[in-house]
Design a protein around this motif. Structure first.
Motif, PDB file in Angstrom:
ATOM      1  N   ASN A   1      80.514  21.479  76.388  1.00 16.46           N
ATOM      2  CA  ASN A   1      79.623  22.496  76.955  1.00 16.46           C
ATOM      3  C   ASN A   1      78.797  21.945  78.104  1.00 16.46           C
ATOM      4  OD1 ASN A   1      80.408  24.536  75.274  1.00 16.46           O
ATOM      5  ND2 ASN A   1      78.675  24.369  73.898  1.00 16.46           N
ATOM      6  N   PHE A   2      78.832  20.634  78.326  1.00 22.24           N
ATOM      7  CA  PHE A   2      77.967  19.976  79.301  1.00 22.24           C
ATOM      8  C   PHE A   2      78.802  19.519  80.492  1.00 22.24           C
ATOM      9  CE2 PHE A   2      75.437  16.560  81.077  1.00 22.24           C
ATOM     10  CZ  PHE A   2      74.153  17.061  80.999  1.00 22.24           C
ATOM     11  N   ILE A   3      78.822  20.325  81.558  1.00 24.19           N
ATOM     12  CA  ILE A   3      79.643  20.036  82.731  1.00 24.19           C
ATOM     13  C   ILE A   3      78.736  19.942  83.954  1.00 24.19           C
ATOM     14  CG2 ILE A   3      81.568  20.815  84.172  1.00 24.19           C
ATOM     15  CD1 ILE A   3      82.367  20.077  81.291  1.00 24.19           C
ATOM     16  N   MET A   4      78.585  18.723  84.493  1.00 21.52           N
ATOM     17  CA  MET A   4      77.722  18.491  85.652  1.00 21.52           C
ATOM     18  C   MET A   4      78.433  18.772  86.978  1.00 21.52           C
ATOM     19  SD  MET A   4      74.709  17.449  84.601  1.00 21.52           S
ATOM     20  CE  MET A   4      73.954  16.420  85.826  1.00 21.52           C
ATOM     21  N   GLN A   5      79.746  18.567  87.016  1.00 18.39           N
ATOM     22  CA  GLN A   5      80.516  18.730  88.252  1.00 18.39           C
ATOM     23  C   GLN A   5      81.839  19.413  87.959  1.00 18.39           C
ATOM     24  OE1 GLN A   5      79.694  17.463  91.599  1.00 18.39           O
ATOM     25  NE2 GLN A   5      77.735  17.571  90.567  1.00 18.39           N
ATOM     26  N   VAL A   6      82.272  20.258  88.886  1.00 21.29           N
ATOM     27  CA  VAL A   6      83.580  20.902  88.821  1.00 21.29           C
ATOM     28  C   VAL A   6      84.273  20.619  90.146  1.00 21.29           C
ATOM     29  CG1 VAL A   6      84.834  23.073  88.565  1.00 21.29           C
ATOM     30  CG2 VAL A   6      82.670  22.755  87.375  1.00 21.29           C
ATOM     31  N   LEU A   7      85.528  20.186  90.069  1.00 17.74           N
ATOM     32  CA  LEU A   7      86.290  19.862  91.272  1.00 17.74           C
ATOM     33  C   LEU A   7      87.706  20.415  91.159  1.00 17.74           C
ATOM     34  CD1 LEU A   7      85.284  16.106  91.452  1.00 17.74           C
ATOM     35  CD2 LEU A   7      84.490  17.862  93.008  1.00 17.74           C
ATOM     36  N   GLU A   8      88.280  20.727  92.311  1.00 19.10           N
ATOM     37  CA  GLU A   8      89.688  21.087  92.365  1.00 19.10           C
ATOM     38  C   GLU A   8      90.446  19.892  92.934  1.00 19.10           C
ATOM     39  OE1 GLU A   8      92.568  24.676  93.866  1.00 19.10           O
ATOM     40  OE2 GLU A   8      90.897  24.135  95.146  1.00 19.10           O
ATOM     41  N   LEU A   9      91.480  19.454  92.229  1.00 21.57           N
ATOM     42  CA  LEU A   9      92.296  18.342  92.697  1.00 21.57           C
ATOM     43  C   LEU A   9      93.251  18.802  93.787  1.00 21.57           C
ATOM     44  CD1 LEU A   9      93.206  16.705  89.265  1.00 21.57           C
ATOM     45  CD2 LEU A   9      91.316  16.137  90.794  1.00 21.57           C
ATOM     46  N   ALA A  10      93.847  17.861  94.482  1.00 25.92           N
ATOM     47  CA  ALA A  10      94.784  18.169  95.563  1.00 25.92           C
ATOM     48  C   ALA A  10      95.950  19.029  95.077  1.00 25.92           C
ATOM     49  CB  ALA A  10      95.295  16.871  96.192  1.00 25.92           C
TER      50      ALA A  10
END
Length: 188
Positions: free
Chosen positions: A71-80
């Motif tokens: 439940n603890f997500i500091m960052q969200v990224l999309e990979l290549a």
């Protein structure tokens, strides 16, 4: 703790997307726009979710609904390659499109002393990570396969051991800006 505000340039107004979950607003910590136009957000308390440009909820993934191990997500990224990952505390999670859920990506070694806070992608499947457990260490996180990663410290010369890292940002040609003590920056 009130979700997301989006500024409408034409109307010159803020639009509020509360991103509530069971009546509780989401404390959004990170937002990224994927190539398909979806906005993904990580929260400190309700996992990860995504919405469209109109604020329509496209799905929430958290422990309560069994669709995310964290439940603890500091960052969200999309990979290549288009995969979505979430990072926070000592968790790394990755979206499984076929199952429509996030799954844990585990450390390749059992030692993990980092509290993952700020992240930037350095190369495909490699990231620079600020350790929020002591705020003065930088790590390189490598996704080595679908369900494993490594985390290795990076030793920086000329940095005071009392410096606290706040942000890391990728420039071109393997150069990075490191925000220090929220008032200084270093080029590395």
């Amino acid at each position: 703790g009130k979700g997301v505000l989006v500024y409408d340039i034409v109307k010159r107004k803020m639009k509020h997307f509360p991103l509530t979950d069971k009546g509780l607003p989401s404390n959004a910590r990170s937002i990224t726009k994927s190539r398909d136009g979806t906005f993904w957000h990580g929260s400190r308390d309700h996992g990860i979710g995504h919405f469209d440009h109109k604020g329509i909820n496209l799905g929430k993934y958290n422990k309560e609904n069994g669709l995310s191990p964290s439940n603890f997500i500091m960052q969200v990224l999309e990979l290549a390659n288009g995969d979505i990952i979430g990072l926070g505390a000592s968790q790394v999670i990755k979206y499984n499109k076929y199952k429509d859920k996030f799954e844990s990506v585990k450390p390749a070694d059992t030692y993990l002393a980092a509290f993952i806070g700020q992240v930037c992608e350095s190369q495909s499947n490699q990231f620079l990570v600020i350790n929020y457990s002591d705020f003065n260490s930088l790590y390189r996180l490598d996704l080595i396969n679908e369900n494993k990663y490594t985390l290795k410290p990076i030793f920086l010369e000329g940095i005071d051991t009392k410096d606290e890292f706040a942000q890391v940002f990728a420039l071109a040609n393997d150069q990075y800006i490191l925000g220090i003590n929220s008032s200084d920056v270093a080029l590395m």
